[in-house]
Write a protein that holds these residues in place. Sequence first.
Motif, PDB file in Angstrom:
ATOM      1  N   LEU A 610       0.837  -1.200   0.000  1.00  0.00           N
ATOM      2  CA  LEU A 610       0.000   0.000   0.000  1.00  0.00           C
ATOM      3  C   LEU A 610       0.869   1.246   0.000  1.00  0.00           C
ATOM      4  N   LEU A 614       0.816   4.408  -2.759  1.00  0.00           N
ATOM      5  CA  LEU A 614       0.543   5.799  -2.388  1.00  0.00           C
ATOM      6  C   LEU A 614       1.676   6.761  -2.748  1.00  0.00           C
ATOM      7  N   PHE A 683     -11.194   5.198   3.931  1.00  0.00           N
ATOM      8  CA  PHE A 683     -10.299   4.823   2.850  1.00  0.00           C
ATOM      9  C   PHE A 683     -10.258   3.317   2.626  1.00  0.00           C
ATOM     10  N   VAL A 717      -2.401   7.233  -7.450  1.00  0.00           N
ATOM     11  CA  VAL A 717      -1.805   6.002  -6.924  1.00  0.00           C
ATOM     12  C   VAL A 717      -1.012   5.316  -8.029  1.00  0.00           C
ATOM     13  N   ILE A 736      -7.615   8.172  -8.366  1.00  0.00           N
ATOM     14  CA  ILE A 736      -8.812   7.596  -7.765  1.00  0.00           C
ATOM     15  C   ILE A 736      -9.651   8.730  -7.192  1.00  0.00           C
ATOM     16  N   ILE A 738     -12.377   9.894  -4.778  1.00  0.00           N
ATOM     17  CA  ILE A 738     -12.986   9.382  -3.544  1.00  0.00           C
ATOM     18  C   ILE A 738     -14.387   9.985  -3.414  1.00  0.00           C
ATOM     19  N   ILE A 745      -9.792   1.098  -0.731  1.00  0.00           N
ATOM     20  CA  ILE A 745      -8.576   1.021  -1.552  1.00  0.00           C
ATOM     21  C   ILE A 745      -8.212  -0.403  -1.895  1.00  0.00           C
ATOM     22  N   THR A 748      -9.944  -1.488  -4.853  1.00  0.00           N
ATOM     23  CA  THR A 748      -9.745  -0.630  -6.016  1.00  0.00           C
ATOM     24  C   THR A 748      -8.401  -0.883  -6.688  1.00  0.00           C
TER      25      THR A 748
END
Length: 751
Positions: A610, A614, A683, A717, A736, A738, A745, A748
């Motif tokens: 992750l 990011l 998130f 991302v 993305i 939101i 996430i 996604t």
Amino acid sequence: MKPTNYHLFDFLDFDVDLKKDESLWKAYKPLAVEEKDGDILVSVPFQKQVLDNDMAADKDVPQEVYTLVIRQYGPKITRLFMGFGEERMTDESEMLKYSSRIVKMPLHADFADDQWTISTGDSVKRAVINMREPVLDRWSDLQPDPQETLDIRLYPDGKREVRLAAYDHFSPPRYDALPLAFCKNEGRKERATLSFECKADECFAGTGERFAKMDLSGQTFLLKNQDGQGVNNRRTYKNIPFYVSSRMYGTFYHTCSHGKLSLAGHSTRSVQFLSDQAMVDAFVIGGDSFEEIIRGYRDLTGYPSMPPLWSFGVWMSRMTYFSADEVNGICDRLRSEHYPCDVIHLDTGWFKTDWLCEWKFNEERFPDPKAFVHGLKDKGFRVSLWQLPYVAENAEQIDEARANDYIGPLTKKQASEGSNFSALDYAGTIDFTYPEATAWYKGLLKRLLDMGVVCIKTDFGENIHMDAIYKGMKPELLNNLYALLYQKAAYEITKDVTGDGIVWARAAWAGCQRYPLHWGGDSCSSWDGMAGSLKGGLHFGLSGFAFWSHDVPGFHTLPNFMNSVVDDDVYIRWTQFGVFSSHIRYHGTNKREPWFYPNIAPLVKKWWKLRYALIPYILRESCKATESGSTLLQALVYHHPEDRTCWHIDDEYYFGDSFLVAPVMNSANRRDVYLPEGSWINFFTGEVVEGGRWLKDVAVPLEEMPVYVREGSVIPVYPEAVECTDDMDMSKEADIVIDKTFKGIFNTVSL
């Protein structure tokens, strides 16, 4: 010293027994105001006070008159300077690095209605000097009349009033603060104080990496860099003489001397600054937001530079790795098990003797260091190296360093300043006030950087040998400034050789934000260590710094400093905190590699992936922070200074401008979460929650973390799993949105 609750002793540091040859000199009403070269020069008389805890004028001693300089920089910054005949005002300083926005605006003064009004050419009021006599209705002579005082109101942005604390006393002899004063010791001027009025509901933040609650009002801090020895006490590695106020102004005290800053501590009516040097140099910065105020501070002291892309990946370290074979084995396992990682850090064990810093690899355990470093680079790992700015008695370089004054010669034998963990005798501190010593140090680093090393951990630097002679200044002035000179040297040679401007630093003073990045020191691997680290990072971000990290999952353990086991939940919760920090490095006194925590290792890998997803967002927010007053780790008050609730929250933060992060810091896996006004989306789950309220006792499974994003935010991302940043093609990044269609996430992006 035991507290007395008298201003003279507890704040101004006078001898309680009044047996020293000390004197206090208090500012009186100005004698004259004149314009000169766009500055306003105020002639201020100072009256000596009798040596007593009850202040009274010593009329047998003539007054001394000194000049207070008022200067305006741009539309938002007012500068006050007084050198008391000892120091001259200067714009040339290691701490100052003016941006193009710092332009002197000429001031002029007009006298009317018993006051001087000081304005810029645009007719905006910048200061008022009150010369009026107070209105009295005399009926008693029980108390003497008050002494004259200096009554000045500043309007740095033309709107907000910041007034000197002219009337902070109970009765005329019983003062709690002085607007402007200096002290003498055996006839020599050595201390000076400046005080501003404080409002009853005023809150404060900043002052460096402060391991304290969000609102610092009611506290007094020693502005003296020292080894913090953890993150849960009043000592700190990073004192920054700058604070921000809920009244939307900030003050930067331009000094490197030791001092004290009392934020409504000694008196709830005053912000008081005491410098050990007979000089007051304060930049008062106004603004409509904390971003604007901090940007004003950076306009004065410099902006952070942008760290390289690879630095935003995972760093792996412990104290310490001892051989090339050990390091290669760890890196090979990281790759074979697909843990994304960019940096391997070698701490104290790469020398011939652990902790004996000689800036050379151990030839037996690292037989071909250049091939070793390049081999790791071929696998996608950069190498970072630990060192410190002291030369040990047994170091290879000691004779050369002594013969050429590269270390400050000691005036007497003293205890080591080098390390809490080693019995080595550190014989001297590298003298960065001496250009030849700085060049010598850069040469030591250059040999390592030429091998392919990419980053130097500029550890320590909070303390110097105080009983030493330095070429450029006295040790009392060098101690705080040392971190800046030290990190500047390492940063410059690293950028010259590698093209990347970066260090990994622990100490800091004003201006160090120019040389990222900094980490939070030796925290305990515990919930209180995590909480203390976060508090320090939040205040640090309000002190002008953009990039800050911490040891995941804390540096040392309890009850046994080096040898206790880190709990799984501490490891994973701290990992989550690290993912949502500007940089993420694993380090500590025992095993830190995730496979030593098999019950949570798969979850750790998921969070690392992750982190890499990011990185485009982190790069965007980092770029913003290098051009503004923004920071990566933002206290809630940064965005909501008017929200009184936020002034009491130090366990949540914004990560960049879009994420609201609430780390879990307990084994119960539950916490309260405060959401400011607005519509927020979880998130990880996509749940939509309206803000302006508390979410009470939220259950948070170990694989989750309370992270919310403002509805409508766009988060860039990286959509593919990678082994390191070398694998990234930034043209592939995806945005993305939101919104209410967002499902979390992990649903996604494939990690």
